[in-house]
Design a protein around this motif. Sequence first.
Motif, short mmCIF file in Angstrom:
data_model
loop_
_atom_site.label_atom_id
_atom_site.label_comp_id
_atom_site.label_asym_id
_atom_site.label_seq_id
_atom_site.Cartn_x
_atom_site.Cartn_y
_atom_site.Cartn_z
N MET A 39 0.83 -1.21 0.00
CA MET A 39 0.00 0.00 0.00
C MET A 39 0.86 1.26 0.00
O MET A 39 0.51 2.26 -0.65
N THR A 43 0.85 4.82 -2.77
CA THR A 43 0.72 6.24 -2.47
C THR A 43 2.01 7.02 -2.72
O THR A 43 1.99 8.10 -3.32
N HIS A 69 -2.33 11.89 5.46
CA HIS A 69 -2.56 10.62 6.18
C HIS A 69 -1.51 10.40 7.27
O HIS A 69 -1.78 9.78 8.29
N THR A 103 -11.14 -0.46 4.67
CA THR A 103 -11.36 0.97 4.45
C THR A 103 -10.16 1.60 3.76
O THR A 103 -10.31 2.49 2.91
N VAL A 104 -8.95 1.17 4.11
CA VAL A 104 -7.75 1.65 3.44
C VAL A 104 -7.83 1.38 1.95
O VAL A 104 -7.54 2.25 1.11
N THR A 107 -10.65 3.55 0.27
CA THR A 107 -10.30 4.98 0.28
C THR A 107 -9.20 5.29 -0.73
O THR A 107 -9.21 6.35 -1.37
N ALA A 108 -8.22 4.39 -0.87
CA ALA A 108 -7.14 4.60 -1.84
C ALA A 108 -7.70 4.69 -3.25
O ALA A 108 -7.29 5.55 -4.04
N ALA A 111 -9.55 8.01 -3.66
CA ALA A 111 -8.59 9.11 -3.78
C ALA A 111 -8.04 9.19 -5.19
O ALA A 111 -7.86 10.29 -5.75
N LEU A 141 -10.06 12.76 1.82
CA LEU A 141 -9.95 11.31 1.61
C LEU A 141 -8.65 10.76 2.20
O LEU A 141 -8.64 9.66 2.77
N PHE A 142 -7.57 11.52 2.09
CA PHE A 142 -6.31 11.05 2.68
C PHE A 142 -6.34 11.13 4.20
O PHE A 142 -5.68 10.34 4.88
N TYR A 145 -8.04 8.02 4.92
CA TYR A 145 -7.06 6.96 4.69
C TYR A 145 -6.14 6.81 5.90
O TYR A 145 -5.85 5.70 6.35
N LEU A 149 -5.75 3.68 8.35
CA LEU A 149 -4.45 3.08 8.57
C LEU A 149 -4.15 2.95 10.06
O LEU A 149 -3.62 1.93 10.53
#
Length: 487
Positions: A39, A43, A69, A103-104, A107-108, A111, A141-142, A145, A149
């Motif tokens: 992950m 990003t 994040h 959710t991570v 959300t990624a 984003a 959103l981050f 994220y 996390l």
Amino acid sequence: MTSPDVSPSASGSSATAKPNLSILTMLRLGVFNMGLGIMSLLTLGVLNRVMIEELRVPALVAAGAIAVHQFMAPARVWFGQMSDSRPIFGYHRSGYIWLGIGTVAVTAFCALQVVWQIGDRIAETGWGPAVYPWVGLLGLLFALYGLALSATSTPFTALLVDVSDEDSRSRLVGIGWAMLMVGIITGVIITSIVLKPIELDAPIEQVQSLVNRLFVIAPAVVCVLAFLSTAGIEKKYSRLKSRSSLRDREDSLTLGRALKILTASRQTGLFFTFLLVLSLSLFMQDAVLEPYGGEVFGMTIAETTQLNAAFGMGTLLGIITTGWLVVPRIGKKRTVVAGCGWAALCLMGITLSGLTGNPTVLLTAVFCFGIASGILTLGAIVLMLDLTVAETAGTFIGAWGLAQAIARGSATVLGGGVLDLGRAILRAFGSTGDVGQPQAFLAYGLVFTLQAVGMMVAILLLSRVDIQEFQANARAAITAALESDMD
């Protein structure tokens, strides 16, 4: 081994022995960190490159949005306490881990869709008011994220404490860290396969289609790895009730309390300032390294992710050689000084590699910088352990872990800001509005050079740290700082 079921003992306690972790189980738990490595590549290996290089988003905006994040680290406090007291799906840790990682993943992907909208607005109207709402949504959103996390990583860290004892914990953490590097390399392989068709000047429609596919495949793999890594572990191995007597975990410290501890005395303040400068100098390139490879070296998106693999392998090699060969021979403080000096040289090498335009030269310089990062990572940790006493080690390290996450986010933003500053300087002294490829390496070089200067400043700060004074005064000062919180 006794049965894992819990029953009251004759003395009234409720703890019975749990099975000890085997090496195979430790490796299985490490697979979760492998997913986090994948992950992190999405990003700070793909998304940053696409935003800065392909979509021409200002580096400060791109880095700032991604860094949001990292600024959500104080949420670890809340999620740590929640997982202690409020089980989900009947589990104190596993439910949070599974919901968080899901959710991570979602959300990624969301984003990424906002990033495409930002790119469309820039292409249509240029950078202006039409873009701002989408940038705000990306930052939101981050932030989500980062919360997700924290919701998955903090309960996972607590799970490692729950299922291990003093004898196995260091091995478990070591395996987990190594698997994080394996995850980054695995992410590079997945990314290279999915994004291989993208050429340097590929149409944005092709880039969008394949990157979307990557942000579906990789997070799906991460979610599967997280479940396979943790399923059944908590029920069989958790020693939560015995762990509840441990205090001053990282997730029990607020940011304000952490800063109070880290500045409690002259020596704690000096060492904290050293670690802060070191973190800023070590991570400023996080958001700009891949765009550097694309703009100056003509590397495709898939090729620039190899920079992460080179850095990760170098870091792993640096940690192994430092622990076995360097520290035992020259000592902890000299190891950190040597690591800072080596890092400064490597950063200048990364800058000067731009003169060649040769990707192999850049990869070599990044690999060497990774070795320096490994030396500094292990050297700083063992020095930190040496620069305190047993009674306050957990408190100090927990406080540093929280503050370090904030420092890394600040470094990401600073790197993007310095890159934009470098571009502005070149435009001010150039005859055109755009910065061409021959000059672009100077703007990026400003980031790397500032990092090198920071490494030299870190050496100066470390030279003022007195181990004897630290050990004599830190315990009393930290105790006083903690007691003041209770007033």
